[in-house]
Design a protein around this motif. Structure first.
Motif, PDB file in Angstrom:
ATOM      1  N   GLY A  74      10.629  -5.612  -1.343  1.00  0.00           N
ATOM      2  CA  GLY A  74       9.511  -6.531  -1.110  1.00  0.00           C
ATOM      3  C   GLY A  74       9.118  -7.258  -2.390  1.00  0.00           C
ATOM      4  O   GLY A  74       8.865  -8.471  -2.391  1.00  0.00           O
ATOM      5  N   SER A 103       5.285   6.194   2.915  1.00  0.00           N
ATOM      6  CA  SER A 103       4.785   7.558   3.185  1.00  0.00           C
ATOM      7  C   SER A 103       4.568   7.788   4.681  1.00  0.00           C
ATOM      8  O   SER A 103       4.502   8.927   5.136  1.00  0.00           O
ATOM      9  CB  SER A 103       3.484   7.826   2.417  1.00  0.00           C
ATOM     10  N   ASN A 117      15.148  12.666  -4.219  1.00  0.00           N
ATOM     11  CA  ASN A 117      14.298  11.774  -3.430  1.00  0.00           C
ATOM     12  C   ASN A 117      13.213  11.204  -4.356  1.00  0.00           C
ATOM     13  O   ASN A 117      12.634  11.944  -5.145  1.00  0.00           O
ATOM     14  CB  ASN A 117      13.660  12.543  -2.282  1.00  0.00           C
ATOM     15  N   GLU A 168      -1.675  -5.830   2.735  1.00  0.00           N
ATOM     16  CA  GLU A 168      -0.569  -5.072   3.325  1.00  0.00           C
ATOM     17  C   GLU A 168      -0.115  -5.785   4.605  1.00  0.00           C
ATOM     18  O   GLU A 168      -0.925  -6.054   5.487  1.00  0.00           O
ATOM     19  CB  GLU A 168      -1.037  -3.637   3.626  1.00  0.00           C
ATOM     20  N   SER A 184       0.820  -1.219   0.000  1.00  0.00           N
ATOM     21  CA  SER A 184       0.000   0.000   0.000  1.00  0.00           C
ATOM     22  C   SER A 184       0.853   1.269   0.000  1.00  0.00           C
ATOM     23  O   SER A 184       0.458   2.291   0.532  1.00  0.00           O
ATOM     24  CB  SER A 184      -0.920  -0.009   1.223  1.00  0.00           C
ATOM     25  N   GLY A 185       2.067   1.176  -0.592  1.00  0.00           N
ATOM     26  CA  GLY A 185       2.895   2.380  -0.751  1.00  0.00           C
ATOM     27  C   GLY A 185       2.446   3.178  -1.977  1.00  0.00           C
ATOM     28  O   GLY A 185       1.282   3.079  -2.404  1.00  0.00           O
ATOM     29  N   THR A 199      10.572  -1.863  -3.706  1.00  0.00           N
ATOM     30  CA  THR A 199      11.662  -2.505  -4.440  1.00  0.00           C
ATOM     31  C   THR A 199      12.090  -3.822  -3.786  1.00  0.00           C
ATOM     32  O   THR A 199      12.115  -4.872  -4.438  1.00  0.00           O
ATOM     33  CB  THR A 199      12.875  -1.544  -4.515  1.00  0.00           C
ATOM     34  N   GLY A 230       9.305   1.500   5.041  1.00  0.00           N
ATOM     35  CA  GLY A 230       8.095   1.725   5.839  1.00  0.00           C
ATOM     36  C   GLY A 230       7.187   0.519   5.792  1.00  0.00           C
ATOM     37  O   GLY A 230       7.125  -0.183   4.785  1.00  0.00           O
ATOM     38  N   ARG A 231       6.478   0.262   6.891  1.00  0.00           N
ATOM     39  CA  ARG A 231       5.495  -0.828   6.961  1.00  0.00           C
ATOM     40  C   ARG A 231       4.193  -0.250   7.502  1.00  0.00           C
ATOM     41  O   ARG A 231       4.212   0.514   8.469  1.00  0.00           O
ATOM     42  CB  ARG A 231       5.945  -1.917   7.931  1.00  0.00           C
ATOM     43  N   ASP A 264       6.039  -0.108  -8.667  1.00  0.00           N
ATOM     44  CA  ASP A 264       6.659   0.491  -7.473  1.00  0.00           C
ATOM     45  C   ASP A 264       8.074   0.941  -7.811  1.00  0.00           C
ATOM     46  O   ASP A 264       8.445   1.019  -8.997  1.00  0.00           O
ATOM     47  CB  ASP A 264       6.621  -0.483  -6.272  1.00  0.00           C
ATOM     48  N   GLY A 265       8.866   1.214  -6.796  1.00  0.00           N
ATOM     49  CA  GLY A 265      10.213   1.757  -6.997  1.00  0.00           C
ATOM     50  C   GLY A 265      11.136   0.852  -7.803  1.00  0.00           C
ATOM     51  O   GLY A 265      12.141   1.321  -8.349  1.00  0.00           O
ATOM     52  N   TYR A 307      17.951   4.811   2.109  1.00  0.00           N
ATOM     53  CA  TYR A 307      16.508   5.053   2.246  1.00  0.00           C
ATOM     54  C   TYR A 307      15.787   4.876   0.904  1.00  0.00           C
ATOM     55  O   TYR A 307      14.568   4.862   0.870  1.00  0.00           O
ATOM     56  CB  TYR A 307      16.245   6.496   2.705  1.00  0.00           C
ATOM     57  N   GLY A 362       8.851  13.238   3.691  1.00  0.00           N
ATOM     58  CA  GLY A 362       7.879  13.994   2.910  1.00  0.00           C
ATOM     59  C   GLY A 362       8.470  14.866   1.809  1.00  0.00           C
ATOM     60  O   GLY A 362       7.738  15.622   1.162  1.00  0.00           O
ATOM     61  N   ALA A 378       3.285  -4.333  -5.691  1.00  0.00           N
ATOM     62  CA  ALA A 378       3.663  -2.969  -5.304  1.00  0.00           C
ATOM     63  C   ALA A 378       4.216  -3.033  -3.876  1.00  0.00           C
ATOM     64  O   ALA A 378       3.909  -2.196  -3.033  1.00  0.00           O
ATOM     65  CB  ALA A 378       2.458  -2.034  -5.394  1.00  0.00           C
TER      66      ALA A 378
HETATM   67  P1  FDA Z   1       6.701   1.309  -0.361  1.00  0.00           P
HETATM   68  O1  FDA Z   1       7.911   0.783   0.278  1.00  0.00           O
HETATM   69  O2  FDA Z   1       6.275   2.694  -0.044  1.00  0.00           O
HETATM   70  O3  FDA Z   1       5.452   0.357  -0.036  1.00  0.00           O
HETATM   71  C1  FDA Z   1       5.530  -1.039  -0.093  1.00  0.00           C
HETATM   72  C2  FDA Z   1       4.518  -1.642   0.877  1.00  0.00           C
HETATM   73  O4  FDA Z   1       4.415  -3.043   0.627  1.00  0.00           O
HETATM   74  C3  FDA Z   1       4.899  -1.503   2.345  1.00  0.00           C
HETATM   75  O5  FDA Z   1       3.840  -0.935   3.068  1.00  0.00           O
HETATM   76  C4  FDA Z   1       5.207  -2.933   2.799  1.00  0.00           C
HETATM   77  O6  FDA Z   1       4.866  -3.178   4.149  1.00  0.00           O
HETATM   78  C5  FDA Z   1       4.323  -3.741   1.858  1.00  0.00           C
HETATM   79  N1  FDA Z   1       4.825  -5.115   1.643  1.00  0.00           N
HETATM   80  C6  FDA Z   1       6.095  -5.494   1.331  1.00  0.00           C
HETATM   81  N2  FDA Z   1       6.177  -6.827   1.204  1.00  0.00           N
HETATM   82  C7  FDA Z   1       4.938  -7.319   1.449  1.00  0.00           C
HETATM   83  C8  FDA Z   1       4.402  -8.637   1.492  1.00  0.00           C
HETATM   84  N3  FDA Z   1       5.158  -9.723   1.222  1.00  0.00           N
HETATM   85  N4  FDA Z   1       3.092  -8.795   1.806  1.00  0.00           N
HETATM   86  C9  FDA Z   1       2.313  -7.710   2.062  1.00  0.00           C
HETATM   87  N5  FDA Z   1       2.769  -6.434   2.039  1.00  0.00           N
HETATM   88  C10 FDA Z   1       4.073  -6.243   1.728  1.00  0.00           C
HETATM   89  N6  FDA Z   1      11.415   9.527  -0.506  1.00  0.00           N
HETATM   90  C11 FDA Z   1      11.143  10.784  -0.926  1.00  0.00           C
HETATM   91  O7  FDA Z   1      10.822  10.998  -2.085  1.00  0.00           O
HETATM   92  N7  FDA Z   1      11.223  11.822  -0.024  1.00  0.00           N
HETATM   93  C12 FDA Z   1      11.606  11.648   1.271  1.00  0.00           C
HETATM   94  O8  FDA Z   1      11.650  12.605   2.054  1.00  0.00           O
HETATM   95  C13 FDA Z   1      11.934  10.322   1.695  1.00  0.00           C
HETATM   96  N8  FDA Z   1      12.371  10.079   2.959  1.00  0.00           N
HETATM   97  C14 FDA Z   1      12.545   8.781   3.409  1.00  0.00           C
HETATM   98  C15 FDA Z   1      12.846   8.538   4.735  1.00  0.00           C
HETATM   99  C16 FDA Z   1      12.923   7.229   5.206  1.00  0.00           C
HETATM  100  C17 FDA Z   1      13.286   6.971   6.638  1.00  0.00           C
HETATM  101  C18 FDA Z   1      12.674   6.147   4.322  1.00  0.00           C
HETATM  102  C19 FDA Z   1      12.730   4.733   4.806  1.00  0.00           C
HETATM  103  C20 FDA Z   1      12.369   6.391   2.995  1.00  0.00           C
HETATM  104  C21 FDA Z   1      12.303   7.703   2.524  1.00  0.00           C
HETATM  105  N9  FDA Z   1      11.977   7.973   1.204  1.00  0.00           N
HETATM  106  C22 FDA Z   1      11.771   9.271   0.781  1.00  0.00           C
HETATM  107  C23 FDA Z   1      11.788   6.874   0.224  1.00  0.00           C
HETATM  108  C24 FDA Z   1      10.326   6.573  -0.090  1.00  0.00           C
HETATM  109  O9  FDA Z   1       9.569   6.458   1.089  1.00  0.00           O
HETATM  110  C25 FDA Z   1      10.261   5.268  -0.907  1.00  0.00           C
HETATM  111  O10 FDA Z   1      11.017   5.452  -2.078  1.00  0.00           O
HETATM  112  C26 FDA Z   1       8.829   4.888  -1.294  1.00  0.00           C
HETATM  113  O11 FDA Z   1       8.032   4.704  -0.154  1.00  0.00           O
HETATM  114  C27 FDA Z   1       8.799   3.639  -2.145  1.00  0.00           C
HETATM  115  O12 FDA Z   1       7.504   3.471  -2.641  1.00  0.00           O
HETATM  116  P2  FDA Z   1       6.991   2.085  -3.195  1.00  0.00           P
HETATM  117  O13 FDA Z   1       5.639   2.294  -3.785  1.00  0.00           O
HETATM  118  O14 FDA Z   1       8.053   1.509  -4.059  1.00  0.00           O
HETATM  119  O15 FDA Z   1       6.882   1.097  -1.933  1.00  0.00           O
END
Ligand code: FDA
Length: 491
Positions: free
Chosen positions: A278, A101, A468, A35, A13-14, A276, A94-95, A457-458, A429, A106, A273
Motif C-alpha cells: 500500500g 491483524s 513471521n 483506513e 491502521s495495521g 508494504t 488484510g483490510r 510499516d513492513g 503473506y 496471530g 503505514a
Molecule cells: P498492514 O498491512 O497490517 O496494514 C496496512 C493497512 O493500510 C491496511 O489496513 C490497509 O487496508 C490500509 N491501506 C492500504 N492502502 C491504503 C490506502 N491507499 N488508503 C487507506 N488505507 C490503506 N504475520 C505474523 O507475524 N504472524 C502471522 O501469523 C501472520 N499470518 C498472516 C496470515 C495472512 C493470511 C496474512 C495476509 C498475513 C499474515 N501475517 C502474519 C503478516 C502480517 O499480517 C503483516 O506482516 C502485517 O499486517 C503488516 O503490517 P503493516 O503495519 O506493514 O501493514
C-alpha cells in the motif's frame, strides 16, 4: 469537495499505524487515521468462518480468495482479505481497522538475534531484545498454549502429528507464541464461551479470542481521546505543497466499494503505514501523477520474507491423519535455521476443511538471497514487481529437501492436492521492504527528500526477517516513533 485540515495524518491502521497512533496520542497529539477498510467492531457485522464465507471474506470480490478455498461465490463487500496479483506472485493482505491483524494467524515470533543483527547491522540489537521486543509482546498480549491442553485437545492433532513426524525425520520443533488468548481457547473447548479458533474463524476475522490491534494498540489510542479513525477512506494520491505540507485526495466509499464522497485532506505531518504494498503504491503512483519526490531507493530491497508454501498428502497411513477437527491457530514450528545448507523455519499450519484431508500444510520462511524490486507501471497505474523464479530457487530447494526428508521418514507424497506441482512459490503473506530503514529513510523512518513524511510499516524491513514479521514490524515502529517524538518531529 470537502476540504479537511488535520495536523497529523496516518494512512493505514495495521501494526505500524497503530503503534504510531498510540505513542503520538499519548504525547498529547491529535491524530487522524485514514483506513480504506471497514471498522468491523463499529459496524456490528460479524466475521465469517472459513466454511461459510460471508461479508468479511473478501475485499470487493465475487468469490473467495483464501488459498485452497476459491470456491464460494460472494456479493462484493469491503471484506477483510484482499489479494494483489502480480505476474509470478500473489500477495494476501488484510483490510479494515486493524489491517493484517484481522486476518493473520496471530503467530507472534521474535526473530533470532543473530539474524536480526544481520538484517539490521546498524540497530542496537541489545536494546531491541531487552526493551522493544518485550514491550511489544506485552502490548500485543502475546501468550503461549498450555502444554497439557495441547497434548489432550483433539483440535491440535495436526500439531502433534506434525511435531512427531518432524522429530522422526530428525528436525527440531519449537513452540510458537500467539496473540490468540489461550485461556479463552481452553474455555471454548469446554463450551463455556462462543467458539472462534475451533469454529474455523481466522483468515476472514475472529469474532472472539484473538487480540487483534483493535483490541490492543488502537483501543488504547482511542481511549486517550486524541485519535479519530475514519474507515472506508481510500487515499488515492498525495501531493507535496510549496510550504512542505501535503494534500491527499481521498475517496470515501460505502461497503459495496461505491464512492460516496471525494475529500481533500491537508496535513503538516504525514505517516505512511499502508503496509508494504500500500505504501509503495501510494508513493510511486503519487510520483507518476503529482511529481511527488521519491528517493531512488524506493521500491528496492523488496522480498517475500522467503515465503514458500508446500504440503504433503497421505499423511494418514502412518500417522493416523491430521484430524477432521482443527484449530485455526498454529502453535508449532520446525526450526531448521541453523542448517547451513538448508536454513528455513516452517509453521506447522492448520487446514481446517471440516474433514480429515490427511494433508499436512507448511508455510516455509527462508532467507531471501536475491531481492526483488517494485516499480510503477504507467499503463495499469499500479505497481508491478520484478520477481520471478530466479528469486525463489533456494526456497524451492529447501522445500524439496524438507518434503523428501519428511516423506522418507513418515511416508506421504508431495501435495498435488494443494498445488499444481506440489509447491506454492507464488503464495506470499509477508511482503517486506521497498522503503528500507536507513536507505530510503533516515535512521528513524523519515523519508529522504522530505521534511514531513514518515514511513512506519513492513516496508522498512529489507525483504526478510526469518520468522513471521508482525512482532518485528511493531518493534521497529515503536523504536522509530519514540525517537521521532524525542527529536520533536511532531511539534
Ligand atoms: P498492514 O498491512 O497490517 O496494514 C496496512 C493497512 O493500510 C491496511 O489496513 C490497509 O487496508 C490500509 N491501506 C492500504 N492502502 C491504503 C490506502 N491507499 N488508503 C487507506 N488505507 C490503506 N504475520 C505474523 O507475524 N504472524 C502471522 O501469523 C501472520 N499470518 C498472516 C496470515 C495472512 C493470511 C496474512 C495476509 C498475513 C499474515 N501475517 C502474519 C503478516 C502480517 O499480517 C503483516 O506482516 C502485517 O499486517 C503488516 O503490517 P503493516 O503495519 O506493514 O501493514
Amino acid at each position: 469537495k470537502e476540504i479537511i485540515e488535520a495536523p497529523i495524518l496516518i494512512i493505514g491502521s495495521g501494526y505500524g499505524g497503530a503503534v504510531s497512533a498510540l505513542r503520538l496520542c499519548e504525547a498529547g497529539k491529535k491524530v487522524v487515521m485514514l483506513e480504506m477498510g471497514l471498522n468491523w467492531e463499529k459496524s456490528g457485522i460479524p466475521f465469517s468462518n472459513m466454511l461459510k464465507p460471508g461479508k468479511s471474506a473478501a475485499w470487493l470480490k465475487k468469490k473467495t480468495i483464501a488459498p485452497f478455498m476459491n470456491i464460494f461465490s460472494l456479493a462484493p463487500f469491503t471484506g477483510t482479505l484482499d489479494r494483489m496479483d502480480f505476474e509470478n506472485i500473489n500477495i494476501w493482505v488484510g483490510r479494515g481497522v486493524g489491517g493484517g491483524s484481522l486476518v493473520n494467524g496471530g503467530m507472534a515470533v521474535t526473530p533470532k538475534e543473530s539474524y536480526f543483527k544481520e538484517v539490521f547491522p546498524d540497530l542496537d540489537s541489545e536494546k531491541f531484545y531487552s526493551h522493544y521486543f518485550p514491550l511489544v509482546q506485552k502490548e500485543l498480549k502475546v501468550n503461549v498454549i498450555g502444554e497439557q491442553f495441547l497434548k489432550d485437545c483433539p483440535y491440535y492433532k495436526f500439531t502433534r502429528v506434525g511435531e512427531a513426524e518432524a522429530h522422526k525425520a530428525g528436525f527440531k520443533t519449537i513452540r510458537v507464541p500467539n496473540v490468540y488468548d489461550f485461556q479463552y481457547m481452553e474455555k471454548e473447548y469446554r463450551n463455556e464461551v462462543p467458539r472462534s479458533a475451533f469454529n474455523t474463524e481466522v483468515i476472514y476475522g475472529n469474532n472472539h479470542g484473538k487480540n487483534s490491534l483493535d483490541k490492543t494498540y488502537l483501543k488504547k489510542a482511542l481511549e486517550t481521546g486524541n485519535l479519530e479513525i475514519l474507515d472506508l477512506h481510500h487515499v488515492e494520491n498525495i501531493k507535496l505543497n510549496g510550504d512542505k505540507t501535503y494534500t491527499l485526495q481521498v475517496r470515501q466509499t460505502d461497503t459495496s466499494g461505491t464512492t460516496v464522497s471525494e475529500k481533500e485532506f491537508n496535513c503538516k505531518k504525514l505517516i505512511l503505514a499502508a503496509g508494504t504494498m500500500g505504501t509503495l503504491q501510494l508513493l510511486l503512483h503519487s510520483n507518476a501523477v503529482n511529481h511527488f519526490p521519491v528517493h531512488d531507493q524506493i521500491g528496492k530491497n523488496w522480498g517475500n520474507n522467503g515465503n514458500f508454501m508446500t504440503g504433503r498428502n497421505w499423511v494418514k497411513p502412518l500417522s493416523g491423519g491430521t484430524g477432521s477437527k482443527q484449530s485455526t491457530i498454529p502453535v508449532g514450528g520446525i526450526d531448521n535455521w541453523e542448517d547451513e545448507e538448508h536454513p528455513f523455519f516452517t509453521e506447522i499450519a492448520p487446514l481446517p476443511m471440516g474433514m480429515d484431508v490427511a494433508t499436512a500444510l507448511y508455510l516455509l520462511i527462508n532467507r531471501v538471497d536475491k531481492k526483488g524490486e517494485v516499480y510503477y507501471d504507467p499503463d495499469t497505474k499500479k505497481i508491478s514487481l520484478d520477481w520471478n523464479q530466479t528469486n525463489t530457487v533456494k526456497m524451492r530447494e529447501n522445500a524439496d529437501y524438507f518434503i523428501k526428508k519428511m516423506n522418507r521418514a513418515n511416508g506421504g507424497t508431495r501435495s498435488h492436492f494443494l498445488f499444481n506441482n506440489g509447491f506454492g512459490a507464488n503464495v506470499c503473506y509477508h511482503p517486506l521492504g521497498g522503503c528500507v530503514l536507513g536507505k530510503a529513510t533516515n535512521e528513524y523512518g523519515k523519508l529522504k527528500d522530505h521534511d514531513n513524511l514518515y514511513v512506519l510499516d513492513g516496508s522498512l524491513i529489507p525483504g526478510t526477517i526469518g520468522v513471521n514479521p508482525f512482532v518485528t514490524i511493531t518493534a521497529i515502529a515503536e523504536y522509530c516513533i519514540e525517537n521521532l517524538i524525542r527529536q520533536n518531529e511532531f511539534v
